[in-house]
Write an enzyme that holds these catalytic residues in place. Structure first.
Site, mmCIF file in Angstrom:
data_model
loop_
_atom_site.group_PDB
_atom_site.id
_atom_site.type_symbol
_atom_site.label_atom_id
_atom_site.label_comp_id
_atom_site.label_asym_id
_atom_site.label_seq_id
_atom_site.Cartn_x
_atom_site.Cartn_y
_atom_site.Cartn_z
ATOM 1 N N ASP A 142 -6.959 7.844 4.507
ATOM 2 C CA ASP A 142 -6.600 6.495 4.938
ATOM 3 C C ASP A 142 -7.854 5.631 4.957
ATOM 4 O O ASP A 142 -8.622 5.653 5.919
ATOM 5 C CB ASP A 142 -5.953 6.531 6.321
ATOM 6 C CG ASP A 142 -5.509 5.154 6.800
ATOM 7 O OD1 ASP A 142 -5.697 4.172 6.050
ATOM 8 O OD2 ASP A 142 -4.993 5.059 7.914
ATOM 9 N N HIS A 192 -3.119 5.583 3.321
ATOM 10 C CA HIS A 192 -2.683 4.846 4.512
ATOM 11 C C HIS A 192 -1.177 4.946 4.701
ATOM 12 O O HIS A 192 -0.703 5.176 5.807
ATOM 13 C CB HIS A 192 -3.112 3.381 4.410
ATOM 14 C CG HIS A 192 -2.692 2.570 5.588
ATOM 15 N ND1 HIS A 192 -3.156 2.817 6.867
ATOM 16 C CD2 HIS A 192 -1.819 1.530 5.712
ATOM 17 C CE1 HIS A 192 -2.598 1.965 7.715
ATOM 18 N NE2 HIS A 192 -1.775 1.177 7.039
ATOM 19 N N ASP A 209 1.205 2.190 11.343
ATOM 20 C CA ASP A 209 0.638 0.898 10.991
ATOM 21 C C ASP A 209 1.050 -0.156 12.026
ATOM 22 O O ASP A 209 0.835 0.018 13.224
ATOM 23 C CB ASP A 209 1.063 0.518 9.564
ATOM 24 C CG ASP A 209 0.258 -0.642 8.999
ATOM 25 O OD1 ASP A 209 -0.922 -0.432 8.682
ATOM 26 O OD2 ASP A 209 0.806 -1.748 8.888
#
Length: 201
Positions: free
Chosen positions: A148, A178, A20
C-alpha cells in the site's frame, strides 16, 4: 449513516470492515455508538486528526488531481491503487455511478474531508473519536496489505493505541496494493471470516 444503520435497520452486534474512507466514516460511527459493534476489521485506512504532519508527496498530488482531473474516473483511481491489472469491466463498474461531472462531486469532496492541519473541519470530531478508541476493548483487527503505497504503515497507530487490538492476529496480506479487496479479495475475506469464527468474546 447512523440513521440508516441503526435507526432504520436497527443493527446490533455489527462486524465492521472498514477500508480507506470507510475508516473515516465507520470509525467515527464506532466511537459514537460502540455498544452496537461486536468487532472491527480495519484495512488500509486511517483516522487523521491533522496533527500527523506532512502527509507526503502522494497525498499532495492526490488532493490536486481529485479537484482538477477531467473527466474524473473512479475506476482509474482504483486501478492506480492496485498492483494487479483490473479487468476493464471492473473499472467500468466503478465508473458506472458517475456518468457525468455533476455526479462526481461527492467523490471529489472526500479527499478534502481528511484533516491535514489541526484546524481542519473534521479534526475536532476525529480527535474526539480517538479519545473513545483509545479506551475501546472491542476486538479490533488490522488487516493491511504489504504494498500500500498510499498509507504504508498506518496500521501501527491502531495496533498501538486501541486496547481491543492487543493480542489480535493482525495480518499483512501479501501481494496487495491500497485497494487490497481487488488485489487479494479472497484472502481478505478469509481473514475476516476467521476473525469472526474465532471471536469467543
Amino acid at each position: 449513516m447512523r440513521e440508516t444503520v441503526f435507526d432504520r435497520l436497527g443493527l446490533r452486534e455489527v462486524t465492521m470492515v472498514c477500508h480507506d474512507r470507510g475508516g473515516l466514516l465507520g470509525l467515527r460511527l464506532l466511537a459514537e455508538h460502540p455498544d452496537r459493534f461486536r468487532r472491527v476489521v480495519a484495512t488500509n485506512t486511517v483516522l487523521h486528526t491533522g496533527d500527523q504532519g506532512d502527509m507526503g508527496p502522494f497525498y499532495v498530488q492526490w488532493l490536486q488531481d481529485s479537484q482538477r482531473v477531467r473527466p474524473f474516473s473512479a475506476g482509474q483511481v482504483v486501478a492506480t491503487g492496485t498492483v494487479t491489472d483490473l479487468d476493464p469491466a471492473v473499472v467500468a463498474a466503478y465508473d458506472a455511478p458517475f456518468p457525468e461531472e455533476e455526479y462526481v462531486q461527492g467523490a471529489r469532496r472526500f479527499p478534502l474531508l481528511i484533516p491535514i492541519t489541526p484546524e481542519d473541519e473534521a479534526a475536532p470530531a476525529n480527535r474526539k473519536a480517538w479519545e473513545v478508541l483509545e479506551g475501546l476493548r472491542t476486538p479490533f483487527l488490522c488487516d493491511f496489505s504489504d504494498r500500500d503505497f498510499v498509507l504504508g504503515r498506518a496500521h501501527t497507530a491502531f495496533r498501538e493505541r486501541v486496547p481491543g487490538a492487543q493480542g489480535q492476529p493482525h495480518t499483512t496480506i501479501t501481494g496487495g496494493g491500497h485497494f487490497v479487496q481487488e488485489d487479494q479479495g479472497p484472502r481478505l475475506a478469509a481473514v475476516v471470516d476467521d476473525f469472526i469464527r474465532t471471536d469467543t468474546r
